[in-house]
Design a protein around this motif. Structure first.
Motif, PDB file in Angstrom:
ATOM      1  N   LEU A   1     -16.474 -40.032  33.905  1.00  0.00           N
ATOM      2  CA  LEU A   1     -15.359 -39.056  33.567  1.00  0.00           C
ATOM      3  C   LEU A   1     -14.350 -39.380  32.414  1.00  0.00           C
ATOM      4  CD1 LEU A   1     -13.961 -37.897  36.972  1.00  0.00           C
ATOM      5  CD2 LEU A   1     -15.052 -36.406  35.385  1.00  0.00           C
ATOM      6  N   GLY A   2     -14.197 -40.676  32.095  1.00  0.00           N
ATOM      7  CA  GLY A   2     -13.286 -41.175  31.034  1.00  0.00           C
ATOM      8  C   GLY A   2     -13.113 -40.416  29.821  1.00  0.00           C
ATOM      9  N   LEU A   3     -14.439 -40.255  29.106  1.00  0.00           N
ATOM     10  CA  LEU A   3     -14.438 -39.614  27.940  1.00  0.00           C
ATOM     11  C   LEU A   3     -14.326 -38.198  27.771  1.00  0.00           C
ATOM     12  CD1 LEU A   3     -17.386 -41.702  25.935  1.00  0.00           C
ATOM     13  CD2 LEU A   3     -14.863 -41.889  25.792  1.00  0.00           C
TER      14      LEU A   3
ATOM     15  N   VAL B   1     -10.115 -49.297  28.452  1.00  0.00           N
ATOM     16  CA  VAL B   1     -10.915 -49.734  29.715  1.00  0.00           C
ATOM     17  C   VAL B   1     -12.424 -49.671  29.255  1.00  0.00           C
ATOM     18  CG1 VAL B   1     -11.527 -49.303  31.873  1.00  0.00           C
ATOM     19  CG2 VAL B   1      -9.216 -49.312  31.277  1.00  0.00           C
ATOM     20  N   ASN B   2     -13.092 -48.730  28.775  1.00  0.00           N
ATOM     21  CA  ASN B   2     -14.276 -48.750  28.272  1.00  0.00           C
ATOM     22  C   ASN B   2     -14.377 -49.950  27.242  1.00  0.00           C
ATOM     23  OD1 ASN B   2     -14.874 -46.258  29.597  1.00  0.00           O
ATOM     24  ND2 ASN B   2     -14.903 -44.943  27.999  1.00  0.00           N
ATOM     25  N   ALA B   3     -13.682 -49.954  26.466  1.00  0.00           N
ATOM     26  CA  ALA B   3     -13.862 -51.167  25.432  1.00  0.00           C
ATOM     27  C   ALA B   3     -13.935 -52.388  26.099  1.00  0.00           C
ATOM     28  CB  ALA B   3     -12.708 -51.075  24.353  1.00  0.00           C
ATOM     29  N   SER B   4     -13.217 -52.505  26.989  1.00  0.00           N
ATOM     30  CA  SER B   4     -13.291 -53.850  27.870  1.00  0.00           C
ATOM     31  C   SER B   4     -14.475 -53.973  28.905  1.00  0.00           C
ATOM     32  CB  SER B   4     -11.920 -54.148  28.639  1.00  0.00           C
ATOM     33  OG  SER B   4     -12.094 -54.926  29.677  1.00  0.00           O
ATOM     34  N   LYS B   5     -14.724 -52.801  29.639  1.00  0.00           N
ATOM     35  CA  LYS B   5     -15.767 -53.180  30.461  1.00  0.00           C
ATOM     36  C   LYS B   5     -17.182 -53.117  29.837  1.00  0.00           C
ATOM     37  CE  LYS B   5     -15.984 -48.449  32.490  1.00  0.00           C
ATOM     38  NZ  LYS B   5     -15.685 -47.613  33.727  1.00  0.00           N
ATOM     39  N   TYR B   6     -17.351 -52.514  28.605  1.00  0.00           N
ATOM     40  CA  TYR B   6     -18.868 -52.411  28.037  1.00  0.00           C
ATOM     41  C   TYR B   6     -18.684 -53.536  26.888  1.00  0.00           C
ATOM     42  CZ  TYR B   6     -19.055 -48.212  30.676  1.00  0.00           C
ATOM     43  OH  TYR B   6     -18.887 -47.251  31.962  1.00  0.00           O
TER      44      TYR B   6
ATOM     45  N   SER C   1      -5.770 -45.081  27.779  1.00  0.00           N
ATOM     46  CA  SER C   1      -6.096 -46.285  28.511  1.00  0.00           C
ATOM     47  C   SER C   1      -7.692 -46.218  29.098  1.00  0.00           C
ATOM     48  CB  SER C   1      -5.192 -46.341  29.907  1.00  0.00           C
ATOM     49  OG  SER C   1      -5.644 -45.180  30.429  1.00  0.00           O
ATOM     50  N   ASN C   2      -8.217 -45.052  29.082  1.00  0.00           N
ATOM     51  CA  ASN C   2      -9.729 -44.737  29.352  1.00  0.00           C
ATOM     52  C   ASN C   2     -10.475 -45.501  28.145  1.00  0.00           C
ATOM     53  OD1 ASN C   2     -10.272 -43.617  31.796  1.00  0.00           O
ATOM     54  ND2 ASN C   2      -9.330 -41.544  30.953  1.00  0.00           N
ATOM     55  N   LEU C   3     -10.034 -45.268  27.159  1.00  0.00           N
ATOM     56  CA  LEU C   3     -10.777 -46.001  25.865  1.00  0.00           C
ATOM     57  C   LEU C   3     -10.609 -47.479  25.976  1.00  0.00           C
ATOM     58  CD1 LEU C   3      -9.980 -43.527  22.950  1.00  0.00           C
ATOM     59  CD2 LEU C   3     -11.756 -43.196  24.645  1.00  0.00           C
TER      60      LEU C   3
HETATM   61 MG   LIG Z   1     -14.807 -44.865  31.184  1.00  0.00          MG
END
Ligand SMILES: [Mg+2]
Ligand SMILES: Nc1ncnc2c1ncn2[C@@H]1O[C@H](COP(=O)(O)OP(=O)(O)OP(=O)(O)O)[C@@H](O)[C@H]1O
Length: 389
Positions: free
Chosen positions: A344-346, A284-289, A280-282
């Motif tokens: 923190l995600g990665l 969400v990153n893919a989405s928000k960036y 989910s962290n990956l």
């Molecule tokens: Mg993140």
């Protein structure tokens, strides 16, 4: 006997450096004050012991005259502050600009930052002790502690507090709003509006819970107490859980998601909650960036005895010079610091994946997109047995 204070006993450059116009005899004579009138040989050996002791101390120590001119230092001081030639005879304030002169009554404890001999910026804590060798004579000893690590931890802690407060403010406002609407406009709401308000409150509380889980995981990964309980887990279940978390972000940005996964029953040896947190962290990153209307892909393949899971986006990519700290806590690419997040995600993803015996990596190209991959141990067994779900 020279008429000015001399180096404190033993405080000499440990590198065989010869002080111009100064001999060890002078030093020896000057330690007489606290060597209790020992015979010359005993005095010399006493002084040699002092020197050896100070050379062995890993804490940088610098001595000065009462006018603040450097007269002695140990090897650790040379390593931190520069060569003996750079130190000897210089005013202490040229070497430690934030330090007080020996006669300055402002205080004996000082803190400051400077670039060390290798150019690295260090945070220093310096304590000054005055040695009175008689009414006319005296010297000062500056003991220097490198507190960079401590200062860095403090900075990170402050930054974390700030970021977490910042991250919580948005969702809490949404929750406040939802409660306010339910409280004051309940009667006037249509059934559809009611569902909308409730949906937004639910998504928001999930966002707060995800942040809290990230913080807890980061804390236990960092402290070394992080434990996962891997068991055969259906990959599709992990993917579904993660997509559910990332979906609000993807929907808000009109992004679509595509899957290229192995057969539905394929299992991995993973702790389902934590594996979900990685993915989910990956996502969400893919989405928000990534830009609106872009496509995010999740691809999984078995390679040997590992399952390799890839999250691919059509975002801006990350320039090579900003890739180095990506998996470190609180690291954020400068251009993205307006996007929500605490960095923190990665770092958490790496901690979790490695706790499972897997690895994680990133392939990214500016202007094309980013692909973050990680591996988890694959299991050969099918998920037909419901007990394994
Ligand atoms: Mg993140
Ligand atoms: N898919 C991606 N595309 C472009 N940049 C990315 C991508 N994933 C991560 N980054 C960059 O790496 C940084 C670190 O990501 P990470 O997930 O660790 O933290 P975050 O997203 O900033 O915050 P958090 O995940 O804690 O909410 C991000 O700030 C962003 O700059």
């Amino acid at each position: 006997m020279p008429d000015e204070p001399a180096p404190a006993a033993g405080l000499v450059a440990g590198s065989g450096f010869a002080l111009p116009g100064q001999s060890w005899v002078e030093d020896a004579a000057l330690v007489d004050g606290f060597s209790n009138g020992l015979a010359p040989e005993a005095l010399a050996s006493e002084e040699a012991r002092h020197r050896a002791l100070l050379a062995a101390i890993r804490t940088p120590i610098v001595s000065t005259t009462m006018d603040g001119r450097i007269t002695g230092f140990n090897g650790a001081a040379v390593a931190l502050l520069g060569s003996p030639a750079r130190l000897y005879g210089r005013p202490i304030r040229e070497v430690l600009p934030f330090a007080h002169d020996p006669r300055d009554p402002s205080g004996a404890e000082m803190q400051g930052r400077l670039a060390d001999a290798t150019g690295r910026t260090v945070d220093l804590d310096v304590s000054r002790t005055l040695l009175h060798d008689g009414p006319e004579r005296g010297s000062a000893v500056y003991v220097v502690h490198d507190i960079s690590r401590h200062a860095e931890v403090n900075r990170l802690r402050e930054q974390l507090l700030y970021n977490v407060a910042h991250e919580l403010r948005g969702p809490l406002m949404v929750l406040d709003n939802a409660l306010e609407i339910l409280d004051t406009e309940y009667e006037a709401l249509t059934a559809q509006e009611f569902v909308q308000v409730l949906g937004s409150a639910r998504r928001t509380s999930r966002r707060i819970r995800t942040l809290m889980e990230d913080l807890l995981s980061a804390g236990s990964i960092q402290s070394g107490h992080f434990v996962v309980a891997p068991r055969p887990t259906v990959l599709k279940g992990i993917v579904d859980d993660a997509v559910e978390i990332a979906r609000p972000s993807m929907e808000a940005r009109q992004q679509s998601i595509q899957f290229d996964l192995p057969s539905a029953g394929r299992t991995v040896l993973a702790d389902r909650r934590y594996a979900r947190q990685v993915l989910s962290n990956l996502l969400v990153n893919a989405s928000k960036y990534s830009p609106e209307d872009s496509v995010i892909r999740v691809i999984a393949r078995t390679i040997g005895n590992m399952m390799r899971i890839v999250v691919e986006d059509q975002g801006p990519g990350i320039p090579p010079e900003q890739q180095a700290g990506l998996f470190e806590r609180f690291y954020r690419v400068r251009a993205d610091t307006d996007a929500p997040g605490v960095g923190l995600g990665l770092a958490i993803a790496k901690g979790i994946v490695e706790a499972h015996g897997g690895s994680i990596g990133i392939e990214t190209e500016v202007g094309t997109g980013t692909r973050v991959w990680f591996t988890l141990p694959a299991t050969r067994r099918s998920s037909a047995d419901p007990a394994r779900r």
